[in-house]
Motif scaffolding. Structure first.
Motif, PDB file in Angstrom:
ATOM      1  N   GLY A   7       0.839  -1.197   0.000  1.00 30.42           N
ATOM      2  CA  GLY A   7       0.000   0.000   0.000  1.00 30.42           C
ATOM      3  C   GLY A   7       0.876   1.249   0.000  1.00 30.42           C
ATOM      4  O   GLY A   7       2.095   1.181  -0.169  1.00 30.42           O
ATOM      5  N   SER A   8       0.221   2.388   0.205  1.00 29.65           N
ATOM      6  CA  SER A   8       0.935   3.654  -0.001  1.00 29.65           C
ATOM      7  C   SER A   8       0.452   4.720   0.970  1.00 29.65           C
ATOM      8  O   SER A   8      -0.724   4.751   1.361  1.00 29.65           O
ATOM      9  N   ASP A  25      -5.835  -2.214  -0.152  1.00 28.21           N
ATOM     10  CA  ASP A  25      -5.681  -2.322   1.299  1.00 28.21           C
ATOM     11  C   ASP A  25      -6.936  -2.966   1.905  1.00 28.21           C
ATOM     12  O   ASP A  25      -6.857  -3.929   2.693  1.00 28.21           O
ATOM     13  N   MET A  26      -8.097  -2.463   1.514  1.00 28.36           N
ATOM     14  CA  MET A  26      -9.363  -2.980   2.064  1.00 28.36           C
ATOM     15  C   MET A  26      -9.635  -4.414   1.603  1.00 28.36           C
ATOM     16  O   MET A  26     -10.155  -5.234   2.352  1.00 28.36           O
ATOM     17  N   LEU A  27      -9.271  -4.701   0.366  1.00 26.22           N
ATOM     18  CA  LEU A  27      -9.446  -6.060  -0.146  1.00 26.22           C
ATOM     19  C   LEU A  27      -8.590  -7.042   0.665  1.00 26.22           C
ATOM     20  O   LEU A  27      -9.022  -8.157   0.991  1.00 26.22           O
ATOM     21  N   GLY A  79       5.733  -9.378  10.828  1.00 25.06           N
ATOM     22  CA  GLY A  79       4.435  -8.692  10.918  1.00 25.06           C
ATOM     23  C   GLY A  79       3.309  -9.653  11.282  1.00 25.06           C
ATOM     24  O   GLY A  79       3.399 -10.855  11.042  1.00 25.06           O
ATOM     25  N   LYS A  80       2.261  -9.077  11.867  1.00 19.89           N
ATOM     26  CA  LYS A  80       1.115  -9.927  12.268  1.00 19.89           C
ATOM     27  C   LYS A  80       0.131 -10.065  11.100  1.00 19.89           C
ATOM     28  O   LYS A  80      -0.154  -9.089  10.404  1.00 19.89           O
ATOM     29  N   PRO A  81      -0.447 -11.258  10.935  1.00 15.50           N
ATOM     30  CA  PRO A  81      -1.426 -11.456   9.859  1.00 15.50           C
ATOM     31  C   PRO A  81      -2.566 -10.441   9.969  1.00 15.50           C
ATOM     32  O   PRO A  81      -3.063 -10.172  11.053  1.00 15.50           O
ATOM     33  N   GLY A  82      -2.939  -9.879   8.820  1.00 16.33           N
ATOM     34  CA  GLY A  82      -4.067  -8.942   8.780  1.00 16.33           C
ATOM     35  C   GLY A  82      -3.711  -7.520   9.152  1.00 16.33           C
ATOM     36  O   GLY A  82      -4.481  -6.596   8.909  1.00 16.33           O
ATOM     37  N   GLU A  83      -2.514  -7.315   9.747  1.00 15.29           N
ATOM     38  CA  GLU A  83      -2.159  -5.968  10.236  1.00 15.29           C
ATOM     39  C   GLU A  83      -1.717  -5.033   9.119  1.00 15.29           C
ATOM     40  O   GLU A  83      -1.384  -5.469   8.009  1.00 15.29           O
ATOM     41  N   VAL A  84      -1.675  -3.753   9.468  1.00 15.24           N
ATOM     42  CA  VAL A  84      -1.214  -2.735   8.520  1.00 15.24           C
ATOM     43  C   VAL A  84      -0.129  -1.906   9.199  1.00 15.24           C
ATOM     44  O   VAL A  84      -0.221  -1.603  10.393  1.00 15.24           O
TER      45      VAL A  84
END
Ligand code: GDD
Length: 317
Positions: A120-121, A155-157, A235-240
């Motif tokens: 993402g950006s 990102d949402m997808l 990184g944790k799964p699902g995190e941003v």
């Protein structure tokens, strides 16, 4: 371990390939479109496997992932230049959003346990007000270009595929990055190339610019791709996660630094065609979540990045 880099022929993809190869314990694969330019990976292409594939074509993505069966995917393939997204919004949205959907669907349907990084950006944050700085991952997303909308959708997808199907996805929001191999449409590389052309006497001592008032948070591309690696390692799964230096610089300051490093005398001229229908005024990130969870920090000072960028253009024909 086997990693697949989509967009391996691109700027960040090629630096990520260098990083993976330097580890010695990673089998690197890349997908590429038959008409993609390959000069960014010319120095290392024999060291990894290349698979012809277009991310916009679901069956070709599925074939590639079925054959390669990667442990990790770094999904970098994208239309990444903001102005192009106004001129060709359909192409930007298709490549970025449907390209990612095709990767997700292939991994899901094949029942693979692949970890996937989604690039993402900071453009997703878009309109940010002074009292909202520095930008945390929890800031609102107010995209100001079709490109930015495509990155919000990606990102949402990714969030949705994690929540619905437990796809092992880690989302990164990379802020501006630059360095050697950066195409000359992006601001630092554009200015650096113009300056090198002046040094060589190939053009008159005039630097053409757009909006010099914007503020951006720059990091060296080599630090950014190390961040991508750490995002999948820790990184944790699902995190941003924001990946950024946390330091804002006006574009005018960046040009001043480049002019000083180059040493040439130039006139700076604003060109209307370099301005955008809307430009994000300020993007300065807060990287504390990513630093805390992965130990990442940027190592290359911005002045060194700009020196390396000038050197890159000096070596080009
Ligand atoms: N390209 C360009 N050329 N930008 C200029 C110029 C110029 O002559 N003059 C001023 N600018 C300003 C732009 O208006 C913008 O505010 C800023 O410089 C940075 O422009 P770019 O280098 O084109 O990058 P970007 O911020 O639009 O997008 C880049 O960073 C994003 C992360 O924030 C791209 O790499 C995106 O793919 C990435 O997501």
């Amino acid at each position: 371990m086997k990693v697949l880099i989509t967009g391996i022929t691109g700027f960040a993809g090629s630096h990520l390939a260098d990083l993976c190869l330097s580890r010695g314990d990673v089998e690197v694969c890349g997908i590429w479109r038959w008409r993609s330019r390959t000069e960014n990976i010319a120095h290392c292409v024999e060291k990894f496997c290349m698979y012809e594939c277009d991310v916009r074509d679901a069956s070709s993505v599925r074939d590639a992932i079925e054959e390669l069966r990667p442990d990790w995917i770094f999904h970098l393939a994208a239309q990444s230049f903001v102005p192009t997204s106004w001129r060709a919004p359909t192409e930007s949205l298709t490549t970025n959003v449907l390209g990612q959907l095709n990767v997700f669907e292939a991994v899901k349907k094949l029942g693979l346990k692949t970890r996937i990084q989604i690039a993402g950006s900071s453009e997703e944050y878009g309109m940010v007000y002074e009292n909202e700085l520095p930008i945390k991952e929890t800031n609102p997303l107010r995209p100001l270009s079709p490109y930015a909308v495509s990155k919000v959708a990606q990102d949402m997808l990714a969030y949705q595929y994690f929540m619905s199907f437990r796809l092992d996805v880690v989302r990164t929001r990379g802020f501006n990055h630059t360095g050697p191999r950066r195409p000359p449409v992006f601001v630092c590389s554009d200015f650096a190339k113009q300056l090198v052309d002046v040094e060589r006497g190939k053009k008159s001592p005039v630097i053409r610019v757009g909006n010099m008032e914007a503020t951006r948070d720059f990091t060296d591309v080599r630090d950014i791709v190390r961040g991508y690696w750490l995002a999948l390692e820790k990184g944790k799964p699902g995190e941003v996660y924001n990946i950024c230096s946390g330091q804002g610089r006006k574009i005018s300051e960046v040009l001043d630094m480049l002019i000083e490093l180059s040493g040439v005398k130039v006139e700076v001229v604003k060109e209307e065609c370099r301005f955008r229908p809307s430009d994000v005024p300020v993007l300065v990130g807060d990287n504390s979540k990513f630093v805390k969870e992965t130990g990442w920090k940027p190592l290359i000072p911005f002045e060194q990045t700009l020196k390396d960028l000038l050197e890159f253009w000096r070596k080009e024909e």
